[in-house]
Enzyme design. Structure first.
Site, mmCIF file in Angstrom:
data_model
loop_
_atom_site.group_PDB
_atom_site.id
_atom_site.type_symbol
_atom_site.label_atom_id
_atom_site.label_comp_id
_atom_site.label_asym_id
_atom_site.label_seq_id
_atom_site.Cartn_x
_atom_site.Cartn_y
_atom_site.Cartn_z
ATOM 1 N N LYS A 109 17.550 24.545 6.926
ATOM 2 C CA LYS A 109 17.619 23.149 7.350
ATOM 3 C C LYS A 109 16.281 22.513 7.010
ATOM 4 O O LYS A 109 15.248 22.857 7.593
ATOM 5 C CB LYS A 109 17.902 23.020 8.836
ATOM 6 C CG LYS A 109 18.011 21.550 9.251
ATOM 7 C CD LYS A 109 17.884 21.353 10.744
ATOM 8 C CE LYS A 109 17.670 19.867 11.030
ATOM 9 N NZ LYS A 109 17.348 19.597 12.444
ATOM 10 N N GLY A 170 15.545 14.177 20.029
ATOM 11 C CA GLY A 170 15.304 14.372 21.452
ATOM 12 C C GLY A 170 15.432 13.141 22.314
ATOM 13 O O GLY A 170 15.189 13.196 23.520
ATOM 14 N N ALA A 196 20.534 14.969 15.492
ATOM 15 C CA ALA A 196 19.481 14.382 16.333
ATOM 16 C C ALA A 196 19.958 13.185 17.145
ATOM 17 O O ALA A 196 20.734 12.362 16.672
ATOM 18 C CB ALA A 196 18.254 13.969 15.505
ATOM 19 N N GLY A 197 19.463 13.129 18.377
ATOM 20 C CA GLY A 197 19.676 11.978 19.241
ATOM 21 C C GLY A 197 20.858 12.064 20.178
ATOM 22 O O GLY A 197 21.040 11.197 21.033
ATOM 23 N N ASN A 218 20.551 19.848 19.965
ATOM 24 C CA ASN A 218 19.797 20.858 20.704
ATOM 25 C C ASN A 218 19.427 20.356 22.093
ATOM 26 O O ASN A 218 19.851 20.896 23.099
ATOM 27 C CB ASN A 218 18.533 21.251 19.932
ATOM 28 C CG ASN A 218 17.691 22.258 20.700
ATOM 29 O OD1 ASN A 218 18.098 23.398 20.869
ATOM 30 N ND2 ASN A 218 16.536 21.842 21.193
ATOM 31 N N THR A 219 18.657 19.266 22.157
ATOM 32 C CA THR A 219 18.134 18.788 23.428
ATOM 33 C C THR A 219 19.242 18.409 24.397
ATOM 34 O O THR A 219 19.110 18.621 25.614
ATOM 35 C CB THR A 219 17.210 17.575 23.208
ATOM 36 O OG1 THR A 219 16.220 17.919 22.241
ATOM 37 C CG2 THR A 219 16.520 17.167 24.495
#
Length: 265
Positions: A109, A170, A196-197, A218-219
């Site tokens: 990635k 995040g 993301a986000g 992830n977050t």
């Protein structure tokens, strides 16, 4: 027989194909920000994902007698090394080469950031790194902004997947601007994975309803009060959004339209 991605797959049932590998799950998860590694392991299992990103900078390889993050990742997952924390093409290429030397494989990635405050992609450095890595035989999953022009350039270079951001890394803001993603989907003939986000399951559903090929997050899981339960929710959300897209939603109307016919037949 080698697999190849076909954009027609966006509108049909079937696996997600990236490079020459098919995946049942369209959810890709990360390994950062967990309270402890055991919680991470349980959340990964609950997500039903098959690919997990790993920032090699977080893996301590100097202590062979000590367990590392890699020891807590279920063996069924495919590792996708992440060049997280790199701010130049040179850094990112170096990290990718290290992952291959470690025997993790050719998939990577690619993430080249512009600055520490926004963590937005540096497009120039990303394109430069992508060109080098593709030339060296890497399967590049390229994180980028939600710009159709950049996505097109990455496709021309030969990346395996284009990964436009939904919102800053995040931030948990969800899919801020779906319109550029729609344009990217019209033009790009490799997998498009929103990265993301994402903050919660409804963000995933909305993203998948656009017809994207997958979501990386992830977050949204690691930062939840109950990461394992949130991981399950994200797995359901990917399936629900995908099913809704394939089913085809009704058009939005300004005025009411009765669901019961005016005349009986």
């Amino acid at each position: 027989m080698s697999l190849r991605y076909d954009p027609v797959q966006r509108k049909t049932d079937g696996p997600l194909v990236v490079g020459e590998t098919a995946y049942r799950s369209r959810l890709i998860v990360g390994t950062g920000k967990y309270a402890d590694l055991e919680v991470m392991r349980r959340a990964l299992e609950a997500s039903e994902a098959e690919v997990v990103t790993v920032a090699l900078r977080r893996v301590d390889l100097d202590r062979p007698d000590k367990k590392t993050l890699l020891d807590f990742i279920p063996k069924s997952f495919r590792l996708l090394p992440n060049t997280a924390g790199c701010y130049t093409a040179e850094e990112a290429v170096r990290v990718a080469r290290l992952s291959r030397e470690m025997g993790i494989g050719n998939a990577v990635k690619l993430e080249v950031l512009g600055d520490e405050r926004t963590l937005l992609p540096d497009v120039v450095e990303t394109l430069k790194a992508a060109e080098t890595l593709v030339e060296e035989g890497f399967e590049v999953w390229a994180y980028t902004n939600d710009d159709p022009v950049t996505a097109r350039k990455l496709q021309e270079i030969g990346v395996a997947a284009v990964m436009p951001l939904g919102a800053p890394i995040g931030s948990g803001q969800g899919l801020l601007n779906p319109n550029p993603i729609r344009i990217i989907l019209e033009e790009i003939r490799v997998p498009v994975i929103v990265d993301a986000g994402v903050g919660t399951a409804s963000d995933v559903v909305l993203a998948m309803e656009l017809g994207i090929d997958g979501v990386l997050l992830n977050t949204g899981i690691a930062g939840a009060d109950d990461p394992v339960r949130m991981a399950r929710a994200m797995a359901h959300a990917v399936r629900a959004g995908r099913e809704a897209f394939l089913a085809g939603r009704i058009p939005k109307r300004l005025y009411a339209k009765a669901s019961t016919p005016e005349k009986d037949f």
